[in-house]
Design a protein around this motif. Structure first.
Motif, PDB file in Angstrom:
ATOM      1  N   VAL A 101       0.845  -1.201   0.000  1.00  0.00           N
ATOM      2  CA  VAL A 101       0.000   0.000   0.000  1.00  0.00           C
ATOM      3  C   VAL A 101       0.871   1.238   0.000  1.00  0.00           C
ATOM      4  O   VAL A 101       2.025   1.206   0.419  1.00  0.00           O
ATOM      5  N   LYS A 102       0.282   2.343  -0.450  1.00  0.00           N
ATOM      6  CA  LYS A 102       0.946   3.649  -0.425  1.00  0.00           C
ATOM      7  C   LYS A 102       0.025   4.625   0.284  1.00  0.00           C
ATOM      8  O   LYS A 102      -1.185   4.409   0.367  1.00  0.00           O
ATOM      9  N   VAL A 103       0.585   5.728   0.755  1.00  0.00           N
ATOM     10  CA  VAL A 103      -0.218   6.771   1.382  1.00  0.00           C
ATOM     11  C   VAL A 103      -1.240   7.256   0.364  1.00  0.00           C
ATOM     12  O   VAL A 103      -0.916   7.506  -0.798  1.00  0.00           O
ATOM     13  N   GLY A 104      -2.492   7.338   0.791  1.00  0.00           N
ATOM     14  CA  GLY A 104      -3.572   7.777  -0.085  1.00  0.00           C
ATOM     15  C   GLY A 104      -4.387   6.633  -0.659  1.00  0.00           C
ATOM     16  O   GLY A 104      -5.492   6.836  -1.148  1.00  0.00           O
ATOM     17  N   THR A 111      -7.073  -6.569   3.406  1.00  0.00           N
ATOM     18  CA  THR A 111      -5.980  -6.321   2.471  1.00  0.00           C
ATOM     19  C   THR A 111      -4.661  -6.282   3.243  1.00  0.00           C
ATOM     20  O   THR A 111      -4.575  -5.666   4.295  1.00  0.00           O
ATOM     21  N   THR A 112      -3.638  -6.927   2.701  1.00  0.00           N
ATOM     22  CA  THR A 112      -2.334  -6.922   3.350  1.00  0.00           C
ATOM     23  C   THR A 112      -1.721  -5.529   3.273  1.00  0.00           C
ATOM     24  O   THR A 112      -1.631  -4.941   2.202  1.00  0.00           O
ATOM     25  N   LEU A 113      -1.326  -4.998   4.432  1.00  0.00           N
ATOM     26  CA  LEU A 113      -0.713  -3.677   4.509  1.00  0.00           C
ATOM     27  C   LEU A 113       0.814  -3.765   4.529  1.00  0.00           C
ATOM     28  O   LEU A 113       1.505  -2.921   3.964  1.00  0.00           O
ATOM     29  N   CYS A 114       1.333  -4.795   5.196  1.00  0.00           N
ATOM     30  CA  CYS A 114       2.775  -4.964   5.316  1.00  0.00           C
ATOM     31  C   CYS A 114       3.053  -6.362   5.845  1.00  0.00           C
ATOM     32  O   CYS A 114       2.129  -7.133   6.115  1.00  0.00           O
ATOM     33  N   ILE A 115       4.325  -6.663   5.999  1.00  0.00           N
ATOM     34  CA  ILE A 115       4.763  -7.917   6.610  1.00  0.00           C
ATOM     35  C   ILE A 115       5.706  -7.557   7.742  1.00  0.00           C
ATOM     36  O   ILE A 115       6.529  -6.650   7.611  1.00  0.00           O
ATOM     37  N   ILE A 116       5.571  -8.259   8.862  1.00  0.00           N
ATOM     38  CA  ILE A 116       6.547  -8.127   9.943  1.00  0.00           C
ATOM     39  C   ILE A 116       7.183  -9.498  10.131  1.00  0.00           C
ATOM     40  O   ILE A 116       6.487 -10.486  10.396  1.00  0.00           O
ATOM     41  N   LYS A 120      12.123 -15.507  11.755  1.00  0.00           N
ATOM     42  CA  LYS A 120      12.111 -16.103  10.420  1.00  0.00           C
ATOM     43  C   LYS A 120      10.707 -16.486   9.942  1.00  0.00           C
ATOM     44  O   LYS A 120      10.554 -17.240   9.004  1.00  0.00           O
ATOM     45  N   MET A 121       9.691 -15.953  10.591  1.00  0.00           N
ATOM     46  CA  MET A 121       8.313 -16.161  10.151  1.00  0.00           C
ATOM     47  C   MET A 121       7.788 -14.846   9.611  1.00  0.00           C
ATOM     48  O   MET A 121       7.949 -13.801  10.239  1.00  0.00           O
ATOM     49  N   MET A 122       7.170 -14.902   8.436  1.00  0.00           N
ATOM     50  CA  MET A 122       6.620 -13.704   7.820  1.00  0.00           C
ATOM     51  C   MET A 122       5.154 -13.577   8.240  1.00  0.00           C
ATOM     52  O   MET A 122       4.342 -14.453   7.936  1.00  0.00           O
ATOM     53  N   ASN A 123       4.825 -12.499   8.939  1.00  0.00           N
ATOM     54  CA  ASN A 123       3.473 -12.276   9.444  1.00  0.00           C
ATOM     55  C   ASN A 123       2.825 -11.139   8.660  1.00  0.00           C
ATOM     56  O   ASN A 123       3.274  -9.998   8.742  1.00  0.00           O
ATOM     57  N   GLU A 124       1.792 -11.476   7.894  1.00  0.00           N
ATOM     58  CA  GLU A 124       1.090 -10.449   7.126  1.00  0.00           C
ATOM     59  C   GLU A 124       0.190  -9.650   8.058  1.00  0.00           C
ATOM     60  O   GLU A 124      -0.583 -10.213   8.822  1.00  0.00           O
ATOM     61  N   ILE A 125       0.298  -8.336   7.981  1.00  0.00           N
ATOM     62  CA  ILE A 125      -0.546  -7.451   8.766  1.00  0.00           C
ATOM     63  C   ILE A 125      -1.624  -6.939   7.820  1.00  0.00           C
ATOM     64  O   ILE A 125      -1.320  -6.336   6.793  1.00  0.00           O
TER      65      ILE A 125
END
Length: 156
Positions: A101-104, A111-116, A120-125
């Protein structure tokens, strides 16, 4: 430090296998709090209206005062999305790909906003509701602490 990683892995496994929703652990200078409940329900906070009132009272009186009030009304929909875990923040799946995602951007719930990345585990936020991205408060590959502010969202 490695012993804490091993302890953390064991605690996460124990929480997953139990009926507990939250586990808090403290040992020496190490503390950890993990939760199975949906992060966005617990970690979203409405911006403090009192701070806005204080900011408004500090503003000089200008011809734009009416416009400022309209802006404040719009900002009451803005909520802060906080990191549900500590780890490395990624704005896209791969370094050469576009950010999620981008600002705006206006996005739908889920919808996935980012991953943290944590251990070594990828957590979709994911977006907790239909919203508009007002601001991203961290940069790609930054380390984020638990409960750190990562996005400002305007609920639609």
């Amino acid at each position: 430090m490695e012993k804490y990683l091993e302890v953390t892995e064991k605690l996460i496994k124990s929480l997953e296998d139990s009926s507990l929703n939250v586990l808090e652990f403290k040992l020496d200078n190490f503390s950890l709090k993990i939760s199975k409940s949906p992060f966005y329900e617990n970690n979203l906070q409405v911006m403090d209206l009192q701070n806005k009132r204080n900011d408004e009272s500090n503003n000089l009186i200008t011809d734009k005062k009416i416009e400022d009030k309209d802006e404040l009304k719009e900002e009451t929909n803005i909520k802060v999305l906080r990191a549900p875990i500590l780890g490395v923040f990624y704005s896209s799946k791969a370094p050469d790909e576009e950010p999620f995602v981008k600002v705006g951007d206006e996005v739908k719930k889920g919808t996935t906003l980012c991953i943290i990345e944590a251990m070594k585990m990828m957590n979709e936020i994911k977006a907790p509701y239909d919203c508009k991205i007002v601001d991203c408060l961290v940069s790609n590959e930054d380390f984020v602490e638990y409960d750190a502010e990562i996005f400002k969202l305007e609920q639609l």
